[in-house]
Design a protein around this motif. Structure first.
Motif, PDB file in Angstrom:
ATOM      1  N   ALA A   1       6.821   3.518  -9.800  1.00  0.00           N
ATOM      2  CA  ALA A   1       5.701   4.409  -9.521  1.00  0.00           C
ATOM      3  C   ALA A   1       6.193   5.775  -9.058  1.00  0.00           C
ATOM      4  N   LYS A   2       5.588   6.821  -9.630  1.00  0.00           N
ATOM      5  CA  LYS A   2       5.914   8.207  -9.279  1.00  0.00           C
ATOM      6  C   LYS A   2       4.606   8.948  -9.027  1.00  0.00           C
ATOM      7  N   LEU A   3       4.545   9.738  -7.953  1.00  0.00           N
ATOM      8  CA  LEU A   3       3.343  10.501  -7.633  1.00  0.00           C
ATOM      9  C   LEU A   3       3.311  11.770  -8.484  1.00  0.00           C
TER      10      LEU A   3
ATOM     11  N   LYS B   1       7.828  12.879  -6.846  1.00  0.00           N
ATOM     12  CA  LYS B   1       8.936  11.963  -6.554  1.00  0.00           C
ATOM     13  C   LYS B   1       8.579  10.523  -6.910  1.00  0.00           C
ATOM     14  N   GLU B   2       9.626   9.729  -7.160  1.00  0.00           N
ATOM     15  CA  GLU B   2       9.401   8.297  -7.329  1.00  0.00           C
ATOM     16  C   GLU B   2       9.048   7.713  -5.971  1.00  0.00           C
ATOM     17  N   ILE B   3       7.956   6.972  -5.941  1.00  0.00           N
ATOM     18  CA  ILE B   3       7.508   6.346  -4.698  1.00  0.00           C
ATOM     19  C   ILE B   3       8.275   5.059  -4.454  1.00  0.00           C
ATOM     20  N   GLY B   4       8.550   4.309  -5.530  1.00  0.00           N
ATOM     21  CA  GLY B   4       9.297   3.072  -5.374  1.00  0.00           C
ATOM     22  C   GLY B   4       9.156   2.162  -6.571  1.00  0.00           C
TER      23      GLY B   4
ATOM     24  N   MET C   1       9.251  -1.447   1.347  1.00  0.00           N
ATOM     25  CA  MET C   1       7.925  -0.972   1.014  1.00  0.00           C
ATOM     26  C   MET C   1       7.645   0.309   1.786  1.00  0.00           C
ATOM     27  N   LEU C   2       7.044   1.258   1.093  1.00  0.00           N
ATOM     28  CA  LEU C   2       6.677   2.526   1.688  1.00  0.00           C
ATOM     29  C   LEU C   2       5.346   2.382   2.419  1.00  0.00           C
ATOM     30  N   ILE C   3       5.271   2.946   3.617  1.00  0.00           N
ATOM     31  CA  ILE C   3       4.024   2.962   4.378  1.00  0.00           C
ATOM     32  C   ILE C   3       3.527   4.402   4.424  1.00  0.00           C
ATOM     33  N   ILE C   4       2.270   4.588   4.004  1.00  0.00           N
ATOM     34  CA  ILE C   4       1.649   5.913   4.006  1.00  0.00           C
ATOM     35  C   ILE C   4       0.400   5.830   4.867  1.00  0.00           C
ATOM     36  N   ASN C   5       0.328   6.725   5.859  1.00  0.00           N
ATOM     37  CA  ASN C   5      -0.761   6.696   6.827  1.00  0.00           C
ATOM     38  C   ASN C   5      -1.796   7.795   6.670  1.00  0.00           C
ATOM     39  N   SER C   6      -1.509   8.813   5.828  1.00  0.00           N
ATOM     40  CA  SER C   6      -2.423   9.958   5.751  1.00  0.00           C
ATOM     41  C   SER C   6      -2.219  10.726   4.454  1.00  0.00           C
TER      42      SER C   6
END
Length: 152
Positions: free
Chosen positions: A111-113, A16-19, A1-6
């Protein structure tokens, strides 16, 4: 799992594909509960015997909106957005259904941003959401979901 803080960490994934999520089985019980909640009892979703003989799929299928409603659950398996005081589901855009999800099939969200912007301190992101069925090439759907994040 990707962790995004900001905002800055989120922006690094632009284009990019997030996951991808884990696989989730859509079973008849979930379909029936969705029919109860939405009052949509069309036989293609709820009548297993009729679907066996009259449906082109040979079984019941998940409601299209049921598959859409899985986005928040599956999205949480892809990304953990931290340091937010509030997150809002802001919209859905340009969704196209490619094929139904059959009862008993496993689905997975990719999911892709697509875009990210700072709206006076509120982060607006557009995520391309693609729901795939295990073993099939054509997706159940593809479209964009829009989230607003109020980072601390």
């Amino acid at each position: 799992m990707l962790i995004i803080n900001s905002f800055e960490e989120y922006k690094a994934f632009l284009g990019k594909e997030i996951g991808v999520s884990d696989w989730h089985t859509i079973d008849q019980q979930q379909i029936n509960k969705f029919a109860d909640a939405t009052l949509d009892f069309q036989w293609i979703h709820t009548d297993q015997e009729k679907a066996k003989t009259e449906s082109p799929f040979g079984c019941t299928i998940a409601h299209g909106y049921l598959t859409l409603s899985l986005i928040p659950y599956l999205w949480k398996q892809i990304a953990d957005i931290r340091n937010v005081k509030m997150e809002v589901n802001y919209g859905i855009e340009n969704f196209k259904f490619g094929q139904p999800a059959l009862s008993g099939e496993e689905v997975q969200l990719k999911a892709k941003l697509i875009s990210i912007s700072d709206l006076r301190g509120i982060t607006k992101v557009v995520i391309q959401a693609t729901l795939c069925t295990k073993g099939k090439v054509k997706p159940v759907y593809t479209g964009n979901v829009v989230f607003l994040y109020h980072f601390i």
